[in-house]
Design an enzyme around this catalytic site. Structure first.
Site, PDB file in Angstrom:
ATOM      1  N   CYS A  62      36.378  90.611  28.780  1.00 10.77           N
ATOM      2  CA  CYS A  62      36.277  89.615  27.693  1.00 10.77           C
ATOM      3  C   CYS A  62      37.547  88.774  27.569  1.00 10.77           C
ATOM      4  O   CYS A  62      37.576  87.815  26.808  1.00 10.77           O
ATOM      5  CB  CYS A  62      35.909  90.276  26.365  1.00 10.77           C
ATOM      6  SG  CYS A  62      37.275  91.178  25.589  1.00 10.77           S
ATOM      7  N   HIS A  92      56.224  84.752  33.248  1.00 12.24           N
ATOM      8  CA  HIS A  92      55.539  85.848  33.948  1.00 12.24           C
ATOM      9  C   HIS A  92      54.804  86.796  32.999  1.00 12.24           C
ATOM     10  O   HIS A  92      54.364  87.860  33.412  1.00 12.24           O
ATOM     11  CB  HIS A  92      56.544  86.652  34.799  1.00 12.24           C
ATOM     12  CG  HIS A  92      56.940  85.939  36.052  1.00 12.24           C
ATOM     13  ND1 HIS A  92      57.998  86.337  36.849  1.00 12.24           N
ATOM     14  CD2 HIS A  92      56.417  84.841  36.659  1.00 12.24           C
ATOM     15  CE1 HIS A  92      58.102  85.510  37.880  1.00 12.24           C
ATOM     16  NE2 HIS A  92      57.165  84.592  37.782  1.00 12.24           N
ATOM     17  N   CYS A 124      35.818  95.745  23.764  1.00 11.85           N
ATOM     18  CA  CYS A 124      34.606  95.985  24.563  1.00 11.85           C
ATOM     19  C   CYS A 124      34.742  97.208  25.478  1.00 11.85           C
ATOM     20  O   CYS A 124      33.833  97.508  26.242  1.00 11.85           O
ATOM     21  CB  CYS A 124      34.246  94.741  25.375  1.00 11.85           C
ATOM     22  SG  CYS A 124      35.389  94.397  26.720  1.00 11.85           S
ATOM     23  N   VAL A 126      59.760  90.193  31.758  1.00 12.92           N
ATOM     24  CA  VAL A 126      58.620  90.580  30.921  1.00 12.92           C
ATOM     25  C   VAL A 126      59.053  91.645  29.907  1.00 12.92           C
ATOM     26  O   VAL A 126      58.233  92.171  29.165  1.00 12.92           O
ATOM     27  CB  VAL A 126      57.457  91.107  31.812  1.00 12.92           C
ATOM     28  CG1 VAL A 126      56.958  90.012  32.753  1.00 12.92           C
ATOM     29  CG2 VAL A 126      57.853  92.343  32.619  1.00 12.92           C
ATOM     30  N   GLN A 183      61.719  84.741  33.476  1.00 10.05           N
ATOM     31  CA  GLN A 183      60.770  85.426  34.371  1.00 10.05           C
ATOM     32  C   GLN A 183      60.614  86.870  33.920  1.00 10.05           C
ATOM     33  O   GLN A 183      59.773  87.595  34.422  1.00 10.05           O
ATOM     34  CB  GLN A 183      61.296  85.434  35.796  1.00 10.05           C
ATOM     35  CG  GLN A 183      61.496  84.060  36.392  1.00 10.05           C
ATOM     36  CD  GLN A 183      62.308  84.153  37.676  1.00 10.05           C
ATOM     37  OE1 GLN A 183      61.758  84.343  38.748  1.00 10.05           O
ATOM     38  NE2 GLN A 183      63.614  84.046  37.566  1.00 10.05           N
ATOM     39  N   GLU A 188      76.192  87.792  42.803  1.00 15.50           N
ATOM     40  CA  GLU A 188      76.011  87.574  44.244  1.00 15.50           C
ATOM     41  C   GLU A 188      75.511  86.158  44.503  1.00 15.50           C
ATOM     42  O   GLU A 188      75.075  85.490  43.596  1.00 15.50           O
ATOM     43  CB  GLU A 188      74.982  88.576  44.795  1.00 15.50           C
ATOM     44  CG  GLU A 188      75.534  89.985  44.866  1.00 15.50           C
ATOM     45  CD  GLU A 188      74.483  91.008  45.225  1.00 15.50           C
ATOM     46  OE1 GLU A 188      73.494  90.637  45.883  1.00 15.50           O
ATOM     47  OE2 GLU A 188      74.660  92.170  44.817  1.00 15.50           O
TER      48      GLU A 188
HETATM   49  P1  OAD Z   1      65.492  89.971  41.547  1.00 13.43           P
HETATM   50  O1  OAD Z   1      65.515  91.445  41.487  1.00 13.43           O
HETATM   51  O2  OAD Z   1      64.844  89.333  42.720  1.00 13.43           O
HETATM   52  O3  OAD Z   1      66.985  89.400  41.476  1.00 13.43           O
HETATM   53  C1  OAD Z   1      67.906  89.821  40.512  1.00 13.43           C
HETATM   54  C2  OAD Z   1      69.142  88.959  40.613  1.00 13.43           C
HETATM   55  O4  OAD Z   1      70.018  89.355  39.569  1.00 13.43           O
HETATM   56  C3  OAD Z   1      69.926  89.113  41.928  1.00 13.43           C
HETATM   57  O5  OAD Z   1      70.246  87.826  42.449  1.00 13.43           O
HETATM   58  C4  OAD Z   1      71.196  89.864  41.507  1.00 13.43           C
HETATM   59  O6  OAD Z   1      72.330  89.508  42.280  1.00 13.43           O
HETATM   60  C5  OAD Z   1      71.341  89.413  40.073  1.00 13.43           C
HETATM   61  N1  OAD Z   1      72.103  90.337  39.190  1.00 13.43           N
HETATM   62  C6  OAD Z   1      72.231  91.676  39.286  1.00 13.43           C
HETATM   63  N2  OAD Z   1      72.985  92.161  38.291  1.00 13.43           N
HETATM   64  C7  OAD Z   1      73.343  91.100  37.515  1.00 13.43           C
HETATM   65  C8  OAD Z   1      74.120  90.941  36.321  1.00 13.43           C
HETATM   66  N3  OAD Z   1      74.671  91.973  35.706  1.00 13.43           N
HETATM   67  N4  OAD Z   1      74.271  89.682  35.834  1.00 13.43           N
HETATM   68  C9  OAD Z   1      73.696  88.622  36.434  1.00 13.43           C
HETATM   69  N5  OAD Z   1      72.963  88.711  37.552  1.00 13.43           N
HETATM   70  C10 OAD Z   1      72.780  89.926  38.091  1.00 13.43           C
HETATM   71  O7  OAD Z   1      64.846  89.466  40.167  1.00 13.43           O
HETATM   72  P2  OAD Z   1      64.148  88.059  39.814  1.00 13.43           P
HETATM   73  O8  OAD Z   1      64.816  86.931  40.487  1.00 13.43           O
HETATM   74  O9  OAD Z   1      64.026  88.015  38.333  1.00 13.43           O
HETATM   75  O10 OAD Z   1      57.895  89.103  39.024  1.00 13.43           O
HETATM   76  O11 OAD Z   1      62.711  88.286  40.439  1.00 13.43           O
HETATM   77  C11 OAD Z   1      61.708  87.322  40.245  1.00 13.43           C
HETATM   78  C12 OAD Z   1      60.356  87.964  40.041  1.00 13.43           C
HETATM   79  O12 OAD Z   1      60.039  88.821  41.140  1.00 13.43           O
HETATM   80  C13 OAD Z   1      60.271  88.869  38.833  1.00 13.43           C
HETATM   81  O13 OAD Z   1      59.986  88.186  37.645  1.00 13.43           O
HETATM   82  C14 OAD Z   1      59.150  89.787  39.178  1.00 13.43           C
HETATM   83  C15 OAD Z   1      59.490  90.059  40.628  1.00 13.43           C
HETATM   84  O14 OAD Z   1      58.495  90.500  41.396  1.00 13.43           O
HETATM   85  C16 OAD Z   1      56.851  89.751  38.435  1.00 13.43           C
HETATM   86  O15 OAD Z   1      56.905  90.885  38.022  1.00 13.43           O
HETATM   87  C17 OAD Z   1      55.626  88.955  38.295  1.00 13.43           C
END
Ligand code: OAD
Length: 246
Positions: free
Chosen positions: A129, A118, A150, A102, A100, A215
């Site tokens: 375009c 993502h 463009c 970027v 997920q 967590e």
């Molecule tokens: P989140 O910020 O929602 O969650 C991050 C997760 O990483 C949490 O469950 C933390 O506990 C965990 N975490 C923190 N430190 C860590 C470490 N050192 N090792 C392992 N885990 C750790 O991020 P995502 O789940 O990726 O979308 O969020 C999903 C999407 O929501 C993202 O791709 C983004 C966002 O809006 C877009 O930008 C389109």
């Protein structure tokens, strides 16, 4: 960490391995997660900026947010968690990394079999375009970014809240997951539905699902194993247990 013996046996026997990553894997590289500390930019949450409506209302504000995040990503280096995933790609017979994120750090760590569901912060897409092109300027020279062909306004090549996923990419992810022996789910809160759905598909098809997260998350209750800790520590430990068996 003491890993369950049956987990090591399952990993040793695995041939087809899928990995789903979220922002947590890049946390140890200094890229803030979305919902943790440092997830805010000015007074905005990601949900308020990563939408087509926000971009329509104020493309300059949205591009400024991406400019700020691109600056962080450029300075970040892949951490031991990213590097182990690159080794795993070479180690297992079949491997796919579905991210997920970027930030492009998986590619910089050496992974090649990646689905960026993502999008990618280093790509922009013309709103007129539709040309998709790479842009590595940090900071951006001109905001909002304009299409080199463009000259219309371009947007980040990112799947925002309320937008559809690329169906071909999702199909590829489904296809691989439905026949995987193992799925590792690393550093995602599961607040976005897709990682939860993909994990459920894999589980229904008999995969062992392993979460790595310091967590509990929305996935903790559905996975076969929850390994509590940072991915930059747990992944190298786990992989050395498998390698040492061979
Ligand atoms: P989140 O910020 O929602 O969650 C991050 C997760 O990483 C949490 O469950 C933390 O506990 C965990 N975490 C923190 N430190 C860590 C470490 N050192 N090792 C392992 N885990 C750790 O991020 P995502 O789940 O990726 O979308 O969020 C999903 C999407 O929501 C993202 O791709 C983004 C966002 O809006 C877009 O930008 C389109």
């Amino acid at each position: 960490m003491q890993f369950p013996e049956n987990l090591i046996q399952i990993l040793n026997a695995a041939k087809r391995v899928a990995v789903i990553t979220g922002a947590g894997i890049s946390q140890e590289s200094g890229v803030p997660t979305f919902r943790g500390e440092g997830g805010l930019w000015k007074q905005f949450r990601a949900e308020e900026l990563a939408t087509p409506e926000a971009f329509q209302r104020n493309p300059v504000l949205v591009w400024e947010w991406y400019d700020y995040r691109r600056g962080i990503c450029q300075k970040a280096e892949p951490n031991p968690g990213h590097l182990v995933l690159a080794e795993m790609e070479n180690y297992f017979e079949e491997f796919l990394l579905i991210t997920q994120n970027v930030d492009g750090l998986h590619g910089r760590a050496g992974n090649r079999k990646i689905l960026e569901i993502h999008g990618n912060i280093w790509k922009a897409r013309c709103t007129v375009c539709r040309k998709i092109y790479e842009n590595f300027e940090v900071p951006l020279i001109k905001i909002p970014v304009r299409c080199p062909d463009c000259d219309s306004i371009a947007r980040p090549h990112i799947v925002w809240f309320g937008e559809n996923y690329d169906t071909e990419i999702l199909w590829e992810a489904n296809e691989f997951l439905s026949k995987s022996d193992i799925v590792l789910i690393i550093g995602t809160s599961g607040m976005v539905q897709i990682p939860v759905q993909l994990t459920e598909i894999a589980k229904r098809n008999g995969a062992t699902t392993i979460e790595i997260n310091p967590e509990k998350s929305h996935l903790t209750n559905i996975v076969s194993f929850h390994l509590e800790g940072k991915s930059g520590i747990i992944l190298p430990e786990l992989f050395s247990m498998i390698r040492n068996r061979k």
